[in-house]
Design a protein around this motif. Structure first.
Motif, PDB file in Angstrom:
ATOM      1  N   GLN A  20      46.461  27.634  -6.925  1.00  0.00           N
ATOM      2  CA  GLN A  20      46.173  27.702  -7.584  1.00  0.00           C
ATOM      3  C   GLN A  20      43.989  27.781  -7.925  1.00  0.00           C
ATOM      4  O   GLN A  20      43.988  27.313  -8.934  1.00  0.00           O
ATOM      5  CB  GLN A  20      46.808  26.920  -8.905  1.00  0.00           C
ATOM      6  CG  GLN A  20      48.043  27.354  -8.613  1.00  0.00           C
ATOM      7  CD  GLN A  20      49.148  26.182  -9.138  1.00  0.00           C
ATOM      8  OE1 GLN A  20      48.735  24.773  -9.704  1.00  0.00           O
ATOM      9  NE2 GLN A  20      50.614  25.830  -9.050  1.00  0.00           N
ATOM     10  N   VAL A  23      40.331  29.489 -11.012  1.00  0.00           N
ATOM     11  CA  VAL A  23      41.017  29.852 -12.650  1.00  0.00           C
ATOM     12  C   VAL A  23      41.386  31.027 -12.863  1.00  0.00           C
ATOM     13  O   VAL A  23      40.112  32.083 -12.713  1.00  0.00           O
ATOM     14  CB  VAL A  23      40.305  28.443 -13.582  1.00  0.00           C
ATOM     15  CG1 VAL A  23      40.452  28.947 -15.128  1.00  0.00           C
ATOM     16  CG2 VAL A  23      40.361  26.803 -12.746  1.00  0.00           C
ATOM     17  N   ASP A  87      37.952  25.044  -8.507  1.00  0.00           N
ATOM     18  CA  ASP A  87      38.483  25.873  -8.574  1.00  0.00           C
ATOM     19  C   ASP A  87      38.332  27.210  -9.850  1.00  0.00           C
ATOM     20  O   ASP A  87      38.832  28.330 -10.103  1.00  0.00           O
ATOM     21  CB  ASP A  87      39.219  24.934  -9.896  1.00  0.00           C
ATOM     22  CG  ASP A  87      40.672  24.298  -9.711  1.00  0.00           C
ATOM     23  OD1 ASP A  87      40.565  24.303  -8.648  1.00  0.00           O
ATOM     24  OD2 ASP A  87      41.026  23.935 -10.658  1.00  0.00           O
ATOM     25  N   HIS A 345      43.302  20.508 -12.335  1.00  0.00           N
ATOM     26  CA  HIS A 345      44.200  21.192 -12.287  1.00  0.00           C
ATOM     27  C   HIS A 345      44.186  21.507 -14.006  1.00  0.00           C
ATOM     28  O   HIS A 345      44.387  22.217 -14.344  1.00  0.00           O
ATOM     29  CB  HIS A 345      44.374  21.428 -11.368  1.00  0.00           C
ATOM     30  CG  HIS A 345      43.912  21.164  -9.986  1.00  0.00           C
ATOM     31  ND1 HIS A 345      42.885  22.039  -9.708  1.00  0.00           N
ATOM     32  CD2 HIS A 345      44.950  21.745  -8.864  1.00  0.00           C
ATOM     33  CE1 HIS A 345      43.003  22.249  -8.565  1.00  0.00           C
ATOM     34  NE2 HIS A 345      44.083  21.855  -7.655  1.00  0.00           N
ATOM     35  N   HIS A 349      42.549  23.971 -16.733  1.00  0.00           N
ATOM     36  CA  HIS A 349      43.252  25.668 -17.023  1.00  0.00           C
ATOM     37  C   HIS A 349      43.664  25.185 -18.352  1.00  0.00           C
ATOM     38  O   HIS A 349      43.682  26.644 -18.786  1.00  0.00           O
ATOM     39  CB  HIS A 349      44.459  25.595 -16.115  1.00  0.00           C
ATOM     40  CG  HIS A 349      44.588  25.779 -14.192  1.00  0.00           C
ATOM     41  ND1 HIS A 349      44.876  26.979 -14.228  1.00  0.00           N
ATOM     42  CD2 HIS A 349      44.534  25.389 -13.600  1.00  0.00           C
ATOM     43  CE1 HIS A 349      44.388  27.163 -12.955  1.00  0.00           C
ATOM     44  NE2 HIS A 349      44.367  26.310 -12.176  1.00  0.00           N
TER      45      HIS A 349
END
Length: 361
Positions: A20, A23, A87, A345, A349
């Protein structure tokens, strides 16, 4: 939790984190760089050469960092500055601007101006002998001139207007300056003091805008009453969360969120400044640690975990834990890398799309 299950959990968690890591941004949108301002939560080494006690360029800080090296990051590994650029798929680490090893090629993708111990209140940085936000802004101006020389004025302007600027401060203002400095505590009640903080925070965001920033994230103050040091100093024999500190954080956060909305509506006329809430996600970890795989929430990994931080968290600190993965906190003030990773995270997000809701000027 037996050892086999524990290591399987950590392995799966790392896989999910990696999967993950990038992004999702709107189509045809890029974020070329990240620029960080604020305090020790996001500092990646700017305090290393300052004459201050607010340092972490020694072991066991950085114990779980790349190569096990202490770099001035206030944690056992990466901090939110690094995790944000990771990210976004920009680069692996966000270097400190004052790092003597900083390379010219690092400039276009962003640098870090944050200084551990800094705050919105100018007195906070003065007391800690660190780089105030006003000087962090001056360093940004200096950086922009260097960037222009390296990539040209047109590309430099594009980098600044499309990059993400993130500010993380306020915790030290409340727990250190306000509650432990007579010059502030006796002069202001908490409502007036959070107004002072808000005035400084708003002015800083507006100055970033003046310098060309068009994507500005302001991170909320976390539930500071639940950090181990504050539990020790003000939580009584049972070391409970100090509610007046959490209430002060919530009060400031509400004011900050409303102020950013006001700036977007009446001054920027676009979604330029975004409130990034870490209070809620952090408090959820504190209240539901097992949901996230944590076992220890009220003390840090370093030493006894109840008071050690900065110079007092060192190689001579007794009883430092061998594995920080199941600890929410690394020392008595700063979260562990794994806690940082989970919170970063979630917050990134949730908030990243807000920067693209309208066409920024």
């Amino acid at each position: 939790m037996n050892n086999l299950f524990f290591f399987m959990f950590v392995y799966v968690d790392l896989i999910l984190s990696t999967a993950q890591a990038i992004v999702k941004l709107p189509n045809n949108v890029t974020i070329p760089g990240v620029f960080m301002f604020g305090d020790s939560i996001v500092d990646t080494g700017n305090n290393n050469n300052l004459t201050t006690l607010v340092k972490s360029n020694f072991l066991p800080y950085g114990r779980d960092f790349m190569g096990g090296l202490p770099t001035g990051r206030f944690g056992n590994g990466k901090v939110p500055s690094d995790l944000i650029v990771e990210d976004l798929g920009i680069k692996e680490l966000l270097p400190a601007y004052l790092d003597p090893c900083l390379q010219a090629e690092d400039l276009p993708t962003g640098v870090n101006f944050a200084s551990g111990g800094a705050g919105f209140d100018p007195l906070t940085s003065k007391l800690m002998l660190v780089i105030p936000l006003s000087e962090q802004l001056q360093l940004l101006k200096e950086y922009i001139e260097k960037l222009k020389k390296y990539v040209g004025e047109e590309r430099a302007s594009s980098i600044i207007s499309n990059s993400l600027f993130v500010v993380a401060a306020g915790s030290d203002d409340i727990v250190n300056t306000y509650y432990h400095t007579p010059a502030r505590f006796w002069k202001y009640d908490i409502y007036a003091y959070t107004d002072l903080m808000l005035t400084e925070a708003s002015a800083f965001v507006q100055k970033l805008y003046t310098l060309g920033a068009r994507r500005i994230g302001v991170i909320s103050v976390p539930p500071i009453g639940c950090i181990p040091a504050q539990r020790t100093l003000g939580g009584g024999p049972e070391r409970k969360c100090v509610e007046r500190y959490n209430e002060a954080a919530e009060l400031f956060n509400k004011k900050l969120s409303a102020e950013l909305d006001c700036l977007n509506s009446h001054q920027f006329h676009a979604t330029v400044a975004v409130f990034m809430d870490v209070y809620g996600p952090f408090l959820d970890i504190i209240h539901n640690p097992k949901k996230y795989g944590f076992e220890v929430i009220n003390r840090g990994c370093c030493g006894t975990g109840i008071i050690e931080v900065a110079a007092f968290c060192n190689q001579c600190s007794p009883n430092t834990c061998k594995n920080a993965t199941n600890y929410v906190f690394w020392d008595s003030y700063h979260p562990s890398e794994r806690a940082y990773r989970i919170i970063t995270h979630q917050v990134l997000h949730k908030s990243i799309q807000a920067f693209f809701h309208s066409q920024n000027k």
